[in-house]
Scaffold this motif. Structure first.
Motif, PDB file in Angstrom:
ATOM      1  N   PRO A  88       0.838  -1.208   0.000  1.00 11.95           N
ATOM      2  CA  PRO A  88       0.000   0.000   0.000  1.00 11.95           C
ATOM      3  C   PRO A  88       0.871   1.256   0.000  1.00 11.95           C
ATOM      4  CG  PRO A  88      -0.532  -1.463   1.858  1.00 11.95           C
ATOM      5  CD  PRO A  88       0.734  -1.962   1.252  1.00 11.95           C
ATOM      6  N   GLY A  92       3.889   8.488  -0.293  1.00 15.34           N
ATOM      7  CA  GLY A  92       5.318   8.154  -0.352  1.00 15.34           C
ATOM      8  C   GLY A  92       6.199   9.135   0.408  1.00 15.34           C
ATOM      9  N   THR A  93       5.655   9.798   1.434  1.00 17.33           N
ATOM     10  CA  THR A  93       6.508  10.692   2.248  1.00 17.33           C
ATOM     11  C   THR A  93       7.133   9.950   3.431  1.00 17.33           C
ATOM     12  OG1 THR A  93       4.765  11.412   3.761  1.00 17.33           O
ATOM     13  CG2 THR A  93       5.025  12.687   1.729  1.00 17.33           C
ATOM     14  N   GLY A  94       6.849   8.658   3.539  1.00 22.34           N
ATOM     15  CA  GLY A  94       7.367   7.862   4.657  1.00 22.34           C
ATOM     16  C   GLY A  94       8.894   7.922   4.713  1.00 22.34           C
ATOM     17  N   LEU A  95       9.413   7.829   5.923  1.00 27.33           N
ATOM     18  CA  LEU A  95      10.861   7.984   6.110  1.00 27.33           C
ATOM     19  C   LEU A  95      11.517   6.702   6.585  1.00 27.33           C
ATOM     20  CD1 LEU A  95      10.637  11.573   7.560  1.00 27.33           C
ATOM     21  CD2 LEU A  95      12.052  10.938   5.617  1.00 27.33           C
ATOM     22  N   GLY A  98       8.755   2.272   3.994  1.00 26.52           N
ATOM     23  CA  GLY A  98       7.564   1.427   4.166  1.00 26.52           C
ATOM     24  C   GLY A  98       6.770   1.190   2.899  1.00 26.52           C
ATOM     25  N   SER A  99       6.757   2.166   1.974  1.00 25.14           N
ATOM     26  CA  SER A  99       5.868   2.016   0.816  1.00 25.14           C
ATOM     27  C   SER A  99       6.607   1.613  -0.451  1.00 25.14           C
ATOM     28  CB  SER A  99       5.092   3.319   0.589  1.00 25.14           C
ATOM     29  OG  SER A  99       5.993   4.343   0.230  1.00 25.14           O
ATOM     30  N   LEU A 110      -3.032   4.569  -3.354  1.00 26.23           N
ATOM     31  CA  LEU A 110      -4.385   4.858  -2.848  1.00 26.23           C
ATOM     32  C   LEU A 110      -4.822   6.298  -3.079  1.00 26.23           C
ATOM     33  CD1 LEU A 110      -3.593   2.573   0.051  1.00 26.23           C
ATOM     34  CD2 LEU A 110      -5.660   2.288  -1.309  1.00 26.23           C
ATOM     35  N   PRO A 152       1.841  16.177  11.057  1.00 29.08           N
ATOM     36  CA  PRO A 152       3.211  15.855  10.680  1.00 29.08           C
ATOM     37  C   PRO A 152       3.794  16.962   9.799  1.00 29.08           C
ATOM     38  CG  PRO A 152       1.631  14.465   9.503  1.00 29.08           C
ATOM     39  CD  PRO A 152       0.869  15.204  10.552  1.00 29.08           C
ATOM     40  N   GLY A 153       5.115  17.109   9.825  1.00 28.42           N
ATOM     41  CA  GLY A 153       5.771  18.138   9.003  1.00 28.42           C
ATOM     42  C   GLY A 153       5.396  17.997   7.531  1.00 28.42           C
ATOM     43  N   THR A 159      -0.881  11.413   3.338  1.00 30.06           N
ATOM     44  CA  THR A 159      -2.304  11.056   3.344  1.00 30.06           C
ATOM     45  C   THR A 159      -2.734  10.579   4.729  1.00 30.06           C
ATOM     46  OG1 THR A 159      -1.877   8.742   2.801  1.00 30.06           O
ATOM     47  CG2 THR A 159      -2.156  10.265   0.945  1.00 30.06           C
ATOM     48  N   GLY A 169       2.909  11.358  14.163  1.00 34.50           N
ATOM     49  CA  GLY A 169       2.873  12.375  15.215  1.00 34.50           C
ATOM     50  C   GLY A 169       2.934  13.742  14.560  1.00 34.50           C
ATOM     51  N   GLY A 220       1.110  -0.781   7.008  1.00 35.17           N
ATOM     52  CA  GLY A 220       0.626  -1.448   5.798  1.00 35.17           C
ATOM     53  C   GLY A 220       1.005  -2.911   5.721  1.00 35.17           C
ATOM     54  N   VAL A 224      -5.181  -3.274   4.341  1.00 37.41           N
ATOM     55  CA  VAL A 224      -5.223  -2.009   3.589  1.00 37.41           C
ATOM     56  C   VAL A 224      -6.380  -1.195   4.160  1.00 37.41           C
ATOM     57  CG1 VAL A 224      -5.405  -0.920   1.333  1.00 37.41           C
ATOM     58  CG2 VAL A 224      -4.423  -3.223   1.516  1.00 37.41           C
ATOM     59  N   ILE A 225      -6.075  -0.005   4.634  1.00 39.46           N
ATOM     60  CA  ILE A 225      -7.088   0.847   5.256  1.00 39.46           C
ATOM     61  C   ILE A 225      -7.889   1.537   4.148  1.00 39.46           C
ATOM     62  CG2 ILE A 225      -7.419   2.879   6.728  1.00 39.46           C
ATOM     63  CD1 ILE A 225      -4.557   1.929   7.924  1.00 39.46           C
ATOM     64  N   HIS A 437       8.415   7.758  12.769  1.00 41.94           N
ATOM     65  CA  HIS A 437       8.601   7.451  11.340  1.00 41.94           C
ATOM     66  C   HIS A 437       8.478   5.967  11.027  1.00 41.94           C
ATOM     67  CE1 HIS A 437      11.037  11.434  10.902  1.00 41.94           C
ATOM     68  NE2 HIS A 437       9.743  11.629  11.036  1.00 41.94           N
TER      69      HIS A 437
HETATM   70  C1  FAD Z   1       9.431  16.609   5.212  1.00 40.25           C
HETATM   71  C2  FAD Z   1       8.811  15.493   5.997  1.00 40.25           C
HETATM   72  C3  FAD Z   1       8.365  15.758   7.284  1.00 40.25           C
HETATM   73  C4  FAD Z   1       7.773  14.735   8.034  1.00 40.25           C
HETATM   74  N1  FAD Z   1       7.342  15.033   9.284  1.00 40.25           N
HETATM   75  C5  FAD Z   1       6.750  14.074  10.026  1.00 40.25           C
HETATM   76  C6  FAD Z   1       6.288  14.371  11.339  1.00 40.25           C
HETATM   77  O1  FAD Z   1       6.409  15.490  11.833  1.00 40.25           O
HETATM   78  N2  FAD Z   1       5.699  13.364  12.033  1.00 40.25           N
HETATM   79  C7  FAD Z   1       5.545  12.114  11.496  1.00 40.25           C
HETATM   80  O2  FAD Z   1       4.989  11.240  12.176  1.00 40.25           O
HETATM   81  N3  FAD Z   1       5.998  11.807  10.273  1.00 40.25           N
HETATM   82  C8  FAD Z   1       6.584  12.748   9.514  1.00 40.25           C
HETATM   83  N4  FAD Z   1       7.041  12.442   8.262  1.00 40.25           N
HETATM   84  C9  FAD Z   1       6.936  11.065   7.756  1.00 40.25           C
HETATM   85  C10 FAD Z   1       5.703  10.769   6.860  1.00 40.25           C
HETATM   86  O3  FAD Z   1       5.207  11.943   6.265  1.00 40.25           O
HETATM   87  C11 FAD Z   1       4.603  10.077   7.639  1.00 40.25           C
HETATM   88  O4  FAD Z   1       5.041   8.786   8.026  1.00 40.25           O
HETATM   89  C12 FAD Z   1       3.269   9.951   6.899  1.00 40.25           C
HETATM   90  O5  FAD Z   1       2.321   9.408   7.779  1.00 40.25           O
HETATM   91  C13 FAD Z   1       3.341   9.066   5.655  1.00 40.25           C
HETATM   92  O6  FAD Z   1       2.167   9.276   4.893  1.00 40.25           O
HETATM   93  P1  FAD Z   1       2.130   8.915   3.334  1.00 40.25           P
HETATM   94  O7  FAD Z   1       0.745   9.137   2.844  1.00 40.25           O
HETATM   95  O8  FAD Z   1       3.185   9.626   2.601  1.00 40.25           O
HETATM   96  O9  FAD Z   1       2.424   7.359   3.411  1.00 40.25           O
HETATM   97  P2  FAD Z   1       3.455   6.481   2.577  1.00 40.25           P
HETATM   98  O10 FAD Z   1       4.838   6.985   2.752  1.00 40.25           O
HETATM   99  O11 FAD Z   1       2.956   6.302   1.204  1.00 40.25           O
HETATM  100  O12 FAD Z   1       3.305   5.101   3.362  1.00 40.25           O
HETATM  101  C14 FAD Z   1       3.765   4.974   4.682  1.00 40.25           C
HETATM  102  C15 FAD Z   1       3.394   3.573   5.205  1.00 40.25           C
HETATM  103  O13 FAD Z   1       1.989   3.478   5.307  1.00 40.25           O
HETATM  104  C16 FAD Z   1       1.497   2.382   4.541  1.00 40.25           C
HETATM  105  N5  FAD Z   1       0.209   2.834   3.989  1.00 40.25           N
HETATM  106  C17 FAD Z   1      -0.054   3.973   3.320  1.00 40.25           C
HETATM  107  N6  FAD Z   1      -1.367   4.061   3.051  1.00 40.25           N
HETATM  108  C18 FAD Z   1      -1.937   2.955   3.577  1.00 40.25           C
HETATM  109  C19 FAD Z   1      -3.269   2.462   3.626  1.00 40.25           C
HETATM  110  N7  FAD Z   1      -4.306   3.124   3.109  1.00 40.25           N
HETATM  111  N8  FAD Z   1      -3.488   1.254   4.228  1.00 40.25           N
HETATM  112  C20 FAD Z   1      -2.471   0.551   4.783  1.00 40.25           C
HETATM  113  N9  FAD Z   1      -1.195   0.979   4.763  1.00 40.25           N
HETATM  114  C21 FAD Z   1      -0.940   2.164   4.171  1.00 40.25           C
HETATM  115  C22 FAD Z   1       2.571   2.107   3.500  1.00 40.25           C
HETATM  116  O14 FAD Z   1       2.558   0.749   3.089  1.00 40.25           O
HETATM  117  C23 FAD Z   1       3.830   2.448   4.279  1.00 40.25           C
HETATM  118  O15 FAD Z   1       4.234   1.356   5.061  1.00 40.25           O
HETATM  119  C24 FAD Z   1       7.641  13.436   7.486  1.00 40.25           C
HETATM  120  C25 FAD Z   1       8.111  13.178   6.191  1.00 40.25           C
HETATM  121  C26 FAD Z   1       8.679  14.190   5.454  1.00 40.25           C
HETATM  122  C27 FAD Z   1       9.153  13.886   4.064  1.00 40.25           C
END
Ligand code: FAD
Length: 478
Positions: A88, A92-95, A98-99, A110, A152-153, A159, A169, A220, A224-225, A437
């Motif tokens: 899932p 793609g902002t995960g650090l 994970g994705s 999604l 989150p930042g 998403t 957080g 994930g 899948v949520i 993260h």
């Molecule tokens: C500049 C920057 C600042 C950030 N600041 C913070 C912060 O302050 N606090 C914080 O906690 N994080 C922070 N992050 C990390 C990141 O943004 C978070 O982890 C965010 O929740 C990821 O969301 P995403 O939609 O990009 O998920 P993705 O990166 O696409 O996926 C993250 C994980 O979630 C899973 N996933 C995604 N969607 C679903 C779904 N619908 N069902 C099941 N699994 C799913 C994926 O498989 C993956 O394992 C930051 C990242 C960046 C680049």
């Protein structure tokens, strides 16, 4: 516009890319579910989904963009028949990697499922599809005088599905908590294709196992949520922002522990170390004190102007008793915006220093914050590396950010050593290898060190019971 380096890298990868291993009959089945325009198999499309915001890169065999929970259920059933991984992905902002499809297979994008289904002003909740951008929800509810607190930042890009999967957080977690604290109900599809609902649109619910909480932070790997109901709170009417300059980052760390021990509840309490202050100032020209060893940024909010002012004054008194050299309160909205801009651009500013930026996420109990800051400085010194540190100091959550160059193999060896030392230091100080993260692909080797083999085995049993064929996001944290 790609940088020369990125362009070269893309060309190199495209040149060496292996063809998709998904058979044409599987592609046909996927197309019959979501339509041809939502099944991507070209090299360019697959390359675009090979990354998240971590530095690992794995090319998926295909990308599928479902539009409904039912699409996802059908895709999962095919994946179980044909035995290919499904990963899932939100934005793609995960650090923590994970994705990314570390074992190939299908990335399940999604982002099409991006509708706010309902904002209930009576019950103070919102129902959202998983691809809703967090800031879109926050802006929509603010119009009704409501706050969705997790911030989150990455709020303008990430998403809600990704936030739930990572239990994100953010800057307000210190007072308002993290994503889990706002989760009321989750609809999801298990890896074998069955849909289920957990939780309720009520303030309390203890009807059976709390599967919504189990999914929150499961990265994930368990389901899948497909729909998320979150609690909203009234938007605070008053706020006060302070900055305090310190000679050293560890002195700032001690002041944070003292503010919290005083029983104050800042909405936000962030730290920038000297290197971060300097690069932020170079980048954004906000008038920051570039000679400072560290800067604390604090905000208090609430519904009573007097109560908010009293808390800000009490914090000022603690800062004065600690070794703060200058304390300044923002005089207007513009100055307050400048303060928070400094925090928001910290990562972008650090990323300009060297070609590769590796952001870590260690968290320690508050009384150990200043010791952790000292350990980070020592790790940077002993490995001759540049590290800039910023983070959610009030949560004991620091983001030591290594500024390096992944083309330099010798330097990367020192980087890997430093990363291991950062985690060891956090664990020795009673902390955790990830405050927000997640573990993902990148930190998987460090998880057993924190939780122990027995706990890992229980996690494996949960995973096996929901995902007997190890289809959903395999290779992540377990
Ligand atoms: C500049 C920057 C600042 C950030 N600041 C913070 C912060 O302050 N606090 C914080 O906690 N994080 C922070 N992050 C990390 C990141 O943004 C978070 O982890 C965010 O929740 C990821 O969301 P995403 O939609 O990009 O998920 P993705 O990166 O696409 O996926 C993250 C994980 O979630 C899973 N996933 C995604 N969607 C679903 C779904 N619908 N069902 C099941 N699994 C799913 C994926 O498989 C993956 O394992 C930051 C990242 C960046 C680049």
């Amino acid at each position: 516009m790609l940088s020369n380096l990125t362009e070269l890298k893309c060309k190199r990868i495209l040149y060496t890319m292996k063809p998709s291993r998904i058979s044409s009959s599987v592609v046909e089945k996927l197309v019959s579910i979501v339509g041809g325009e939502h099944v991507l198999v070209s090299d360019e499309d697959r390359l675009a989904y090979a990354y998240d915001s971590q530095r690992v890169e794995f090319i998926p065999d295909a990308v599928v963009r479902p539009g409904t929970a039912d699409d996802i259920a059908q895709i999962m059933r095919i994946a179980n028949e044909e035995l290919f991984p499904v990963v899932p992905r939100g934005s793609g902002t995960g650090l923590s990697g994970g994705s990314v499809a570390s074992q190939g297979g299908v990335v399940l994008d999604l982002s099409r499922m991006n509708r706010i289904v309902e904002i209930d002003l009576g019950n103070l909740h919102a129902v959202c599809q998983p691809g809703v951008i967090t800031a879109t929800l926050a802006t929509a509810v603010e119009k009704h005088g409501l706050l969705y607190p997790p911030d989150p930042g990455s709020i303008k890009v990430s998403t809600l599905g990704g936030n739930v999967a990572e239990n994100a957080g953010g800057l307000r977690a210190i007072k308002y908590g993290v994503t889990r604290n706002y989760l009321m109900q989750v609809c999801a599809v298990v890896p074998t294709g069955e849909e289920f609902v957990s939780g309720a649109k009520t303030r309390k619910c203890v009807a059976g196992y709390d599967l919504a909480s189990l999914l929150c932070g499961s990265e994930g790997t368990l389901a899948v949520i497909t729909e998320i109901t979150v609690r909203l709170v009234p938007f605070p009417r008053f706020r006060r922002s302070l900055t305090a300059v310190f000679e050293t980052a560890s002195a700032a760390g001690r002041a944070v522990s003292e503010i919290m021990a005083e029983g104050l509840t800042p909405a936000t309490l962030e730290i920038l170390d000297q290197r971060t202050i300097q690069v932020v100032e170079d980048y954004a020209h906000l008038g920051l004190p570039t000679e400072a060893g560290a800067l604390l940024l604090a905000e208090f909010d609430g519904f009573s102007e007097t109560a908010v002012a009293d808390e800000a004054e009490a914090a000022r008194a603690v800062l004065e008793r600690s070794s703060a050299q200058q304390i300044r309160e923002a005089q207007d909205a513009e100055e307050r915006e400048r303060i928070w801009e400094a925090r928001r651009v910290a990562l972008a500013a650090l990323a300009r220093v060297r070609p590769t930026t590796i952001l870590e996420d260690v968290t320690v109990p508050l009384p150990k914050l200043s010791a952790m800051i000292e350990r980070i400085a020592e790790i940077a010194r002993s490995n001759s590396l540049l590290i800039g540190t910023f983070g959610h100091a009030g949560d004991g959550n620091l983001h030591p950010t290594i500024l390096t160059d992944e083309r330099d193999a010798e330097e990367m060896e020192r980087v890997e050593k430093a990363i291991a030392q950062l985690f060891e230091a956090a664990l020795e100080l009673g902390g955790t290898v990830s405050g927000e993260h997640g573990i993902g692909f990148a930190k998987a080797p460090f998880l057993p060190k924190e939780v122990g083999e027995n706990t890992i085995e229980i996690m494996r049993r949960i995973k096996r019971s929901l995902d007997p064929n190890n289809i959903l996001n395999p290779g992540k944290f377990l």
